[in-house]
Design a protein around this motif. Sequence first.
Motif, PDB file in Angstrom:
ATOM      1  N   UNK A  43       6.227   6.319   2.167  1.00 55.57           N
ATOM      2  CA  UNK A  43       7.141   5.307   1.650  1.00 55.57           C
ATOM      3  C   UNK A  43       6.332   4.107   1.180  1.00 55.57           C
ATOM      4  N   UNK A  44       6.596   3.602  -0.033  1.00 58.21           N
ATOM      5  CA  UNK A  44       5.887   2.408  -0.503  1.00 58.21           C
ATOM      6  C   UNK A  44       6.016   1.269   0.512  1.00 58.21           C
ATOM      7  N   UNK A  45       4.969   0.470   0.664  1.00 61.39           N
ATOM      8  CA  UNK A  45       3.752   0.370  -0.165  1.00 61.39           C
ATOM      9  C   UNK A  45       2.596   1.259   0.287  1.00 61.39           C
ATOM     10  N   UNK A  46       2.879   2.302   1.067  1.00 59.87           N
ATOM     11  CA  UNK A  46       1.821   3.171   1.579  1.00 59.87           C
ATOM     12  C   UNK A  46       1.466   4.226   0.530  1.00 59.87           C
ATOM     13  N   UNK A  47       0.167   4.374   0.256  1.00 63.53           N
ATOM     14  CA  UNK A  47      -0.299   5.400  -0.684  1.00 63.53           C
ATOM     15  C   UNK A  47      -0.668   6.687   0.046  1.00 63.53           C
TER      16      UNK A  47
ATOM     17  N   UNK B  59      -5.125   6.779   9.817  1.00 62.96           N
ATOM     18  CA  UNK B  59      -5.891   6.412   8.626  1.00 62.96           C
ATOM     19  C   UNK B  59      -4.906   6.248   7.479  1.00 62.96           C
ATOM     20  N   UNK B  60      -5.092   5.216   6.662  1.00 66.53           N
ATOM     21  CA  UNK B  60      -4.111   4.935   5.612  1.00 66.53           C
ATOM     22  C   UNK B  60      -4.730   4.061   4.524  1.00 66.53           C
ATOM     23  N   UNK B  61      -4.031   4.008   3.407  1.00 68.30           N
ATOM     24  CA  UNK B  61      -4.403   3.104   2.334  1.00 68.30           C
ATOM     25  C   UNK B  61      -3.147   2.635   1.628  1.00 68.30           C
ATOM     26  N   UNK B  62      -3.224   1.514   0.957  1.00 63.45           N
ATOM     27  CA  UNK B  62      -2.079   0.935   0.252  1.00 63.45           C
ATOM     28  C   UNK B  62      -2.094   1.356  -1.216  1.00 63.45           C
ATOM     29  N   UNK B  63      -0.925   1.356  -1.835  1.00 61.65           N
ATOM     30  CA  UNK B  63      -0.821   1.630  -3.271  1.00 61.65           C
ATOM     31  C   UNK B  63      -1.676   0.623  -4.039  1.00 61.65           C
ATOM     32  N   UNK B  64      -2.533   1.129  -4.917  1.00 61.52           N
ATOM     33  CA  UNK B  64      -3.450   0.306  -5.718  1.00 61.52           C
ATOM     34  C   UNK B  64      -4.398  -0.516  -4.845  1.00 61.52           C
TER      35      UNK B  64
END
Length: 328
Positions: A88-92, A115-120
């Motif tokens: 689900x945004x803002x999660x990439x 472990x995670x990263x954000x959109x853009x």
Amino acid sequence: MSQPGLREVEHEITISAPAAAVYRLIAEVRNWPRIFPPTIYVDQTPDGPHQERIRIWATANGEPKNWTSRRTLDPEGLVITFRQEIPAPPIAAMGGTWIIEPLSEDASRVRLLHDYRAIDDDPASLAWIDEAVDRNSRTELAALKTNVELAHAAEDLTFSFEDTVQIDGSAKDVFDFVNRADLWPERLPHVAVVRLTEDTPGLQELEMDTTHSKDGATHTTKSYRVTFPHEKIAYKQTVLPALMTLHTGYWTFAENDHGVAASSQHTVTINTDNIAEVLGEQAGVEDAREFVRNALSTNSRATLGHAKRYAEQGGRADRAAEHAENKA
């Protein structure tokens, strides 16, 4: 300046329970709404040996979110890995691992890795995810510790029950009646005020003021609801009456040869701290169970009764009124 790459974080907690018991509790995701405060509802589908697909509806920083994950279960190693399919945004991207380590026969350590990263790789979004992961991880681990360690003590305080009404109508009409909670103040005598939002289709936030039939007192509750047209509506209350520490449940609408069997199921844990204040010094757990069951069952049966009338008229009366309102 963007921050590329994955963020990796770890949380842990020590639990006074055998590692195998803790693993089983985490593996059985259908119980998560009862165990983890942020979780609203979980749907589980097997996807091969030790593989499964789960759909999770939960709150993150107070906002309802939903996502789908795939899990790999290793009951021998007491390890569960997970990876979100469509975050689900803002999660990439989001994934992680549950690791349960025996410390002794009666104690274990639970490590929760993410472990995670954000959109853009947006820094503001990453900060939001950092806060959500940290808050939910701490909440989940604390709740896991509490629920495992107090499992035996809480056994007599948690119970489930169900009411069913046979309706000579369609599942769609009965579902529509329960789904449109924003119309309940006009449709249900015990409902005074409703505040319903549905920013994400199928995921509702419902705040409601109801009037108790015996003393006329008004009670405010808040729930998150997950809808599956025209089969099921699952919910979890987050603002509860004084006698409950947990209230989850679901409405189901099963068509049969005689129309539709509409059911309301409740799972409740009694709040023993408030029994004397609400029911008097002489009251005990059984009195509280009976009181809560009667109150919830009365409201459920009232709602199902009005839904029955609505569906057996094909929804005509309310639709005509709504049509007249729209024309006015």
